[in-house]
Design an enzyme around this catalytic site. Structure first.
Site, PDB file in Angstrom:
ATOM      1  CE  LYS A 155      36.590  46.698  43.286  1.00 27.17           C
ATOM      2  NZ  LYS A 155      36.407  45.274  43.136  1.00 27.17           N
ATOM      3  CE  LYS A 181      43.742  44.336  43.423  1.00 32.42           C
ATOM      4  NZ  LYS A 181      42.744  43.921  42.430  1.00 32.42           N
ATOM      5  CG  ASP A 183      38.690  44.538  40.270  1.00 32.43           C
ATOM      6  OD1 ASP A 183      39.290  43.605  40.844  1.00 32.43           O
ATOM      7  OD2 ASP A 183      37.603  44.983  40.661  1.00 32.43           O
ATOM      8  CG  HIS A 276      43.975  39.164  42.106  1.00 30.41           C
ATOM      9  ND1 HIS A 276      43.000  38.207  42.177  1.00 30.41           N
ATOM     10  CD2 HIS A 276      43.436  40.282  42.646  1.00 30.41           C
ATOM     11  CE1 HIS A 276      41.904  38.737  42.722  1.00 30.41           C
ATOM     12  NE2 HIS A 276      42.144  39.988  43.021  1.00 30.41           N
ATOM     13  CG  HIS A 310      45.364  39.688  46.776  1.00 27.20           C
ATOM     14  ND1 HIS A 310      44.312  40.574  46.859  1.00 27.20           N
ATOM     15  CD2 HIS A 310      46.175  40.147  45.786  1.00 27.20           C
ATOM     16  CE1 HIS A 310      44.482  41.525  45.947  1.00 27.20           C
ATOM     17  NE2 HIS A 310      45.602  41.290  45.272  1.00 27.20           N
ATOM     18  CE  LYS A 318      34.866  41.815  48.012  1.00 28.50           C
ATOM     19  NZ  LYS A 318      34.512  42.653  46.867  1.00 28.50           N
TER      20      LYS A 318
HETATM   21  C1  RUB Z   1      38.447  43.907  46.348  1.00 28.93           C
HETATM   22  C2  RUB Z   1      38.956  43.269  45.112  1.00 28.93           C
HETATM   23  C3  RUB Z   1      39.881  42.080  45.162  1.00 28.93           C
HETATM   24  C4  RUB Z   1      39.656  41.156  46.340  1.00 28.93           C
HETATM   25  C5  RUB Z   1      40.164  39.744  46.169  1.00 28.93           C
HETATM   26  O1  RUB Z   1      37.538  44.994  46.097  1.00 28.93           O
HETATM   27  O2  RUB Z   1      38.710  43.729  44.018  1.00 28.93           O
HETATM   28  O3  RUB Z   1      39.801  41.362  43.968  1.00 28.93           O
HETATM   29  O4  RUB Z   1      40.396  41.728  47.374  1.00 28.93           O
HETATM   30  O5  RUB Z   1      40.108  39.021  47.376  1.00 28.93           O
HETATM   31  P1  RUB Z   1      36.790  45.740  47.322  1.00 28.93           P
HETATM   32  P2  RUB Z   1      41.426  38.551  48.157  1.00 28.93           P
HETATM   33  O6  RUB Z   1      37.830  46.490  48.098  1.00 28.93           O
HETATM   34  O7  RUB Z   1      35.779  46.677  46.695  1.00 28.93           O
HETATM   35  O8  RUB Z   1      36.142  44.681  48.143  1.00 28.93           O
HETATM   36  O9  RUB Z   1      42.261  39.791  48.391  1.00 28.93           O
HETATM   37  O10 RUB Z   1      40.906  37.953  49.429  1.00 28.93           O
HETATM   38  O11 RUB Z   1      42.148  37.569  47.296  1.00 28.93           O
HETATM   39 MG    MG Z   2      39.283  42.476  42.486  1.00 27.77          MG
END
Ligand code: RUB
Ligand code: MG
Length: 467
Positions: A155, A181, A183, A276, A310, A318
């Protein structure tokens, strides 16, 4: 009516005889339909039929009719059996979804229609790839057992140059993390060209491996506009001098599509395929009455051969999610046999009756990772990737609901928001994991580990402020 005669059979003798893929839908009829009428329309539209009975059907085409075989009026549930000879030969997952969660989601006859669970017969499993390279292979490469694989997402999500990006990777690895990974939107942006990103990540990884004496993994997003560009990205990584095992291919499986997932699985059986699921909320969220569940998505990811997908944080992070949904999905893709919402799925090749003779190893749920080559027994495991709003403080609460440590976790803000920066964020994550493994409360452990202490202070306060 004739629709019901053709597409309903409440006396179907044995839906689990191996000829059918089974599904359970939550269904609320639309307009003037009752649930059975609507269910018959759903079975018709998702197999051989259309709104009217056509004169072109044959005695064989009728054999391919999907059949409503059970109803639960109180819970508005409908069970449908799909003769799986309907589906494209050659292990095509996209084709199955085009039927069973295809046109039907747009039909007037339904006000709510959600596929909650599916069941694959053993005979069908043999025709599908399933994963090749698994988290067990990644564990061997990393030499990391009996704990989650600790990861991050770089990030800010976007806006770093390739050199800046790689520096964040280096910091995380040097701080003790295993896995970084891209993003999911990271691609070939003008300010961060793909080739330069790959080159800088390679340098950062080499340096971190030299300095720490530990192997590291980077998951590269290879999603692209077209097949050739996706393969170009993969080949760029393969030819960049990385050790096999040190890179994974991330694919935005929903927006790029199942064909991209299966292409990667087939072209690169020696690479970890990281699914993803960005956009899954559009059809998985419970407040959306139409779509399919996280469990269904995850089961199809295993069938298609993703090495990991995921599965959500079960409400600890979150994103929307509950243990009933996320943990059930995670267990379903980890184990050789698991209870879904309605079906018990065996991923095994060995018929039920032979099991005693073969003395199947029982995967124990007591916080241990069982490493084994599953391929002779059945479809290999697919690894839950646990991510979204997690931070070191939330690691133990998540493990407690998950019931095991056989997963990859990626924490973005949970690492890079640490007051001491990314390196300290990684250290705090490693310390939180160590505390868990030594069964010491993190508050206690933090007394002698300052990065963890800072993480607890920062993330506890930040979470309160966000309430
Ligand atoms: C999390 C992130 C992922 C999410 C996707 O970033 O970038 O894309 O996990 O959601 P952070 P999911 O750790 O800053 O929140 O895993 O539920 O599919
Ligand atoms: Mg992400």
């Amino acid at each position: 009516n004739s629709k019901q005669e053709a597409y309903v059979n409440m006396e179907l003798p044995d839906p689990t005889n191996g000829e059918y893929l089974l599904g359970v839908f939550h269904l609320k009829p639309g307009g003037k339909f009752n649930i059975l009428q609507a269910a018959a329309e759903v079975a018709a539209e998702s197999s051989t039929g259309t709104n009217f009975k056509v004169n072109t059907e044959t005695s064989f085409s009728r054999v391919m009719n999907a059949l409503v075989y059970q109803l639960d009026l109180d819970r508005e549930l409908v069970w449908i059996a799909y003769p799986w000879r309907l589906f494209d030969r050659g292990g095509n997952v996209q084709n199955i979804l085009t039927y069973i969660v295809g046109n039907i989601l747009g039909m007037k006859e339904v006000a709510a229609l959600k596929l909650l669970d599916v069941w694959f017969p053993p005979s069908m499993l043999e025709q599908y790839d399933g994963p090749s390279y698994t988290v067990d292979d990644m564990r061997k490469y990393l030499d990391v057992y009996d704990r989650p694989i600790l990861g991050t997402i770089v990030k800010p999500k976007m806006g770093l140059t390739s050199a800046e990006y790689a520096e964040v990777c280096y910091d995380f690895w040097v701080g003790g993390g295993d896995f970084v990974k891209n993003d999911e939107p990271q691609a070939n942006q003008d300010f961060c060209p793909y080739d330069k990103m790959v080159k800088h990540v390679k340098e950062a990884m080499d340096k971190a491996v030299r300095e720490t004496g530990h192997k590291k993994v980077h998951s590269f997003n290879v999603s692209a506009a077209d097949f050739d560009t996706m393969i170009e990205r993969c080949e760029m990584i393969v030819n960049a001098g990385f050790e096999p095992g040190s890179y994974a291919f991330l694919i935005d499986g929903i927006t790029a599509g199942w064909m991209a997932v299966q292409t990667l699985r087939r072209r690169y059986p020696g690479v970890f395929i990281h699914f993803h699921r960005a956009a899954h909320g559009a059809f998985t969220r419970p407040e959306n009455p139409l779509g399919f569940s996280v469990l269904v998505l995850s089961k199809f990811a295993r069938l298609a051969g993703a090495s990991g997908i995921h599965t959500g944080t079960a409400g600890v992070g979150k994103m929307q999610g509950t243990p009933e949904e996320d943990v059930v999905a995670a267990h379903e893709i980890q184990y050789m046999s698991a209870e879904g919402h309605f079906f018990k799925q065996s991923w095994s090749k060995i018929p039920e009756t032979d099991k005693d003779a073969i003395n199947i190893v029982n995967v124990d749920m007591a916080h241990h990772v069982v490493l084994e080559d599953d391929s002779w027994r059945g479809m290999k495991k697919c690894c839950p990737i646990v991510s979204g709003g997690l931070n070191p403080v939330r690691l133990k609460p998540f493990i407690d609901v998950m019931g095991n440590v056989d997963f990859i976790t990626t924490m973005g803000s949970g690492v890079h928001a640490h007051p001491g920066g990314t390196q300290d964020g990684a250290r705090a994550l490693v310390q939180a994991c160590d505390a868990y493994l030594q069964m010491i409360d993190i508050e206690e452990y933090a007394k002698s580990h300052k990065e963890l202490a800072q993480a607890i202070e920062y993330f506890t306060k930040a979470s309160k402020d966000a309430m």
